[in-house]
Design a protein around this motif. Structure first.
Motif, PDB file in Angstrom:
ATOM      1  N   ALA A 247      19.474 -34.716  32.894  1.00 23.32           N
ATOM      2  CA  ALA A 247      18.147 -34.131  32.660  1.00 23.32           C
ATOM      3  C   ALA A 247      18.313 -32.728  32.089  1.00 23.32           C
ATOM      4  CB  ALA A 247      17.384 -34.072  33.984  1.00 23.32           C
ATOM      5  N   PRO A 248      17.340 -32.261  31.291  1.00 28.56           N
ATOM      6  CA  PRO A 248      17.453 -30.880  30.799  1.00 28.56           C
ATOM      7  C   PRO A 248      17.367 -29.880  31.951  1.00 28.56           C
ATOM      8  CG  PRO A 248      15.404 -31.923  30.029  1.00 28.56           C
ATOM      9  CD  PRO A 248      16.117 -32.934  30.861  1.00 28.56           C
ATOM     10  N   ARG A 249      18.013 -28.749  31.748  1.00 32.93           N
ATOM     11  CA  ARG A 249      17.921 -27.713  32.799  1.00 32.93           C
ATOM     12  C   ARG A 249      16.530 -27.111  32.818  1.00 32.93           C
ATOM     13  NH1 ARG A 249      23.022 -27.464  34.935  1.00 32.93           N
ATOM     14  NH2 ARG A 249      24.661 -27.723  33.405  1.00 32.93           N
ATOM     15  N   GLN A 250      15.899 -27.006  31.650  1.00 32.28           N
ATOM     16  CA  GLN A 250      14.495 -26.631  31.543  1.00 32.28           C
ATOM     17  C   GLN A 250      13.886 -27.500  30.454  1.00 32.28           C
ATOM     18  OE1 GLN A 250      12.593 -24.737  33.417  1.00 32.28           O
ATOM     19  NE2 GLN A 250      14.204 -23.802  34.648  1.00 32.28           N
ATOM     20  N   GLY A 251      12.642 -27.916  30.677  1.00 29.84           N
ATOM     21  CA  GLY A 251      11.968 -28.727  29.671  1.00 29.84           C
ATOM     22  C   GLY A 251      11.728 -27.920  28.403  1.00 29.84           C
TER      23      GLY A 251
ATOM     24  N   LEU B 260      17.244 -17.586  41.236  1.00 32.20           N
ATOM     25  CA  LEU B 260      17.582 -18.715  40.358  1.00 32.20           C
ATOM     26  C   LEU B 260      16.391 -19.649  40.209  1.00 32.20           C
ATOM     27  CD1 LEU B 260      21.047 -19.611  41.951  1.00 32.20           C
ATOM     28  CD2 LEU B 260      20.693 -18.539  39.714  1.00 32.20           C
ATOM     29  N   ARG B 261      16.427 -20.509  39.196  1.00 34.01           N
ATOM     30  CA  ARG B 261      15.429 -21.582  39.077  1.00 34.01           C
ATOM     31  C   ARG B 261      16.068 -22.925  39.407  1.00 34.01           C
ATOM     32  NH1 ARG B 261      10.287 -19.885  36.963  1.00 34.01           N
ATOM     33  NH2 ARG B 261       9.762 -22.078  37.222  1.00 34.01           N
ATOM     34  N   SER B 262      17.122 -22.888  40.183  1.00 35.60           N
ATOM     35  CA  SER B 262      17.804 -24.106  40.617  1.00 35.60           C
ATOM     36  C   SER B 262      16.833 -25.047  41.347  1.00 35.60           C
ATOM     37  CB  SER B 262      18.920 -23.695  41.580  1.00 35.60           C
ATOM     38  OG  SER B 262      19.288 -24.780  42.381  1.00 35.60           O
TER      39      SER B 262
ATOM     40  N   LEU C  73       8.825 -31.501  30.194  1.00 37.48           N
ATOM     41  CA  LEU C  73       9.324 -31.685  31.562  1.00 37.48           C
ATOM     42  C   LEU C  73      10.855 -31.780  31.592  1.00 37.48           C
ATOM     43  CD1 LEU C  73       6.609 -34.099  32.971  1.00 37.48           C
ATOM     44  CD2 LEU C  73       7.108 -31.774  33.752  1.00 37.48           C
ATOM     45  N   ASP C  74      11.379 -31.632  32.810  1.00 37.85           N
ATOM     46  CA  ASP C  74      12.832 -31.679  33.000  1.00 37.85           C
ATOM     47  C   ASP C  74      13.200 -32.451  34.262  1.00 37.85           C
ATOM     48  OD1 ASP C  74      12.017 -29.956  35.029  1.00 37.85           O
ATOM     49  OD2 ASP C  74      12.632 -28.157  33.937  1.00 37.85           O
ATOM     50  N   CYS C  75      12.264 -33.270  34.740  1.00 38.43           N
ATOM     51  CA  CYS C  75      12.514 -33.919  36.032  1.00 38.43           C
ATOM     52  C   CYS C  75      12.858 -35.399  35.858  1.00 38.43           C
ATOM     53  CB  CYS C  75      11.327 -33.730  36.968  1.00 38.43           C
ATOM     54  SG  CYS C  75       9.797 -34.312  36.292  1.00 38.43           S
TER      55      CYS C  75
HETATM   56  N1  SAM Z   1      11.514 -26.434  35.423  1.00 37.51           N
HETATM   57  C1  SAM Z   1      11.643 -26.449  36.860  1.00 37.51           C
HETATM   58  C2  SAM Z   1      11.594 -25.040  37.401  1.00 37.51           C
HETATM   59  O1  SAM Z   1      12.075 -24.116  36.734  1.00 37.51           O
HETATM   60  O2  SAM Z   1      11.031 -24.832  38.493  1.00 37.51           O
HETATM   61  C3  SAM Z   1      12.879 -27.186  37.342  1.00 37.51           C
HETATM   62  C4  SAM Z   1      14.166 -26.626  36.810  1.00 37.51           C
HETATM   63  S1  SAM Z   1      15.575 -27.431  37.546  1.00 37.51           S
HETATM   64  C5  SAM Z   1      16.860 -26.341  36.968  1.00 37.51           C
HETATM   65  C6  SAM Z   1      15.780 -28.859  36.547  1.00 37.51           C
HETATM   66  C7  SAM Z   1      16.950 -29.687  37.051  1.00 37.51           C
HETATM   67  O3  SAM Z   1      16.577 -30.256  38.310  1.00 37.51           O
HETATM   68  C8  SAM Z   1      17.308 -30.874  36.184  1.00 37.51           C
HETATM   69  O4  SAM Z   1      18.235 -30.521  35.183  1.00 37.51           O
HETATM   70  C9  SAM Z   1      17.921 -31.840  37.191  1.00 37.51           C
HETATM   71  O5  SAM Z   1      19.303 -31.582  37.344  1.00 37.51           O
HETATM   72  C10 SAM Z   1      17.233 -31.491  38.510  1.00 37.51           C
HETATM   73  N2  SAM Z   1      16.200 -32.467  38.911  1.00 37.51           N
HETATM   74  C11 SAM Z   1      15.265 -33.031  38.125  1.00 37.51           C
HETATM   75  N3  SAM Z   1      14.476 -33.856  38.831  1.00 37.51           N
HETATM   76  C12 SAM Z   1      14.910 -33.804  40.113  1.00 37.51           C
HETATM   77  C13 SAM Z   1      14.487 -34.420  41.317  1.00 37.51           C
HETATM   78  N4  SAM Z   1      13.449 -35.262  41.362  1.00 37.51           N
HETATM   79  N5  SAM Z   1      15.177 -34.139  42.457  1.00 37.51           N
HETATM   80  C14 SAM Z   1      16.224 -33.272  42.412  1.00 37.51           C
HETATM   81  N6  SAM Z   1      16.667 -32.665  41.299  1.00 37.51           N
HETATM   82  C15 SAM Z   1      16.024 -32.919  40.158  1.00 37.51           C
END
Ligand code: SAM
Length: 164
Positions: free
Chosen positions: A40-44, A102-104, A131-133
């Motif tokens: 998945a992208p780190r950010q959409g 962080l935005r982890s 989106l990035d989820c």
């Molecule tokens: N854009 C959002 C933010 O900034 O709040 C999320 C950013 S987060 C760095 C995006 C990452 O979360 C993706 O690259 C993926 O590795 C992870 N991810 C996506 N969907 C997820 C889910 N349902 N449960 C856990 N991790 C997820």
């Protein structure tokens, strides 16, 4: 952190207090092309692939008027995340930063947010980009992008307070 829940050197986990029930309800589900957190992208991105957001009953009437906004803020529950790290090492290079710097996806309350471009509204279904989820991620809320939204309710005193 967290490519898939492992813990890295320099990272720090804590014993979280028991979860309390904030009364959240999942109002829908997000369907995306991504089935792996590693892909998945780190950010959409606004020119990213189309994703589908399906709103559950009884929340569909809450979409009334949403089509007038070009962009929306989407809040979702990163349901596969661990929730116990307070220091994380995104680069896995021995250095770490605090979770709130962080935005982890790994956070005590794993809420993700993205600003998306609204492409289409069709009944309970929205098509968006940005989106990035993962496919199947639960949806918490939708709001107009704050930069496009002017409050409709009359102003109140706090609106005019500045400074101090
Ligand atoms: N854009 C959002 C933010 O900034 O709040 C999320 C950013 S987060 C760095 C995006 C990452 O979360 C993706 O690259 C993926 O590795 C992870 N991810 C996506 N969907 C997820 C889910 N349902 N449960 C856990 N991790 C997820």
């Amino acid at each position: 952190m967290v490519r898939e829940n492992e813990i890295r050197p320099s990272e720090m986990a804590v014993e979280p207090p028991p979860a309390t029930d904030a009364g959240l309800v999942f109002i829908g589900r997000i369907y995306s092309p991504w089935t792996s957190r590693l892909k998945a992208p780190r950010q959409g991105r606004q020119d990213g692939p189309l994703c589908r957001i399906e709103i559950f009953d009884p929340w569909v009437p809450a979409l009334d008027g949403i089509g007038r906004f070009e962009r929306l803020e989407v809040l979702y529950w990163l349901h596969l995340s661990r929730r116990d790290l307070v220091r994380q090492s995104p680069a896995n290079d021995g250095s770490a930063r605090g979770t709130f710097a962080l935005r982890s996806p790994v956070r005590p309350n794993p809420i993700g947010t993205s600003v998306v471009s609204l492409v289409e509204v069709d009944g309970p279904v929205l098509l968006v980009r940005g989106l990035d989820c993962l496919d199947g991620t639960p949806l918490l809320d939708l709001k107009p992008d704050r930069t496009l939204f002017t409050p409709i309710a009359p102003p109140q005193p706090g609106d005019f307070e500045t400074g101090d």
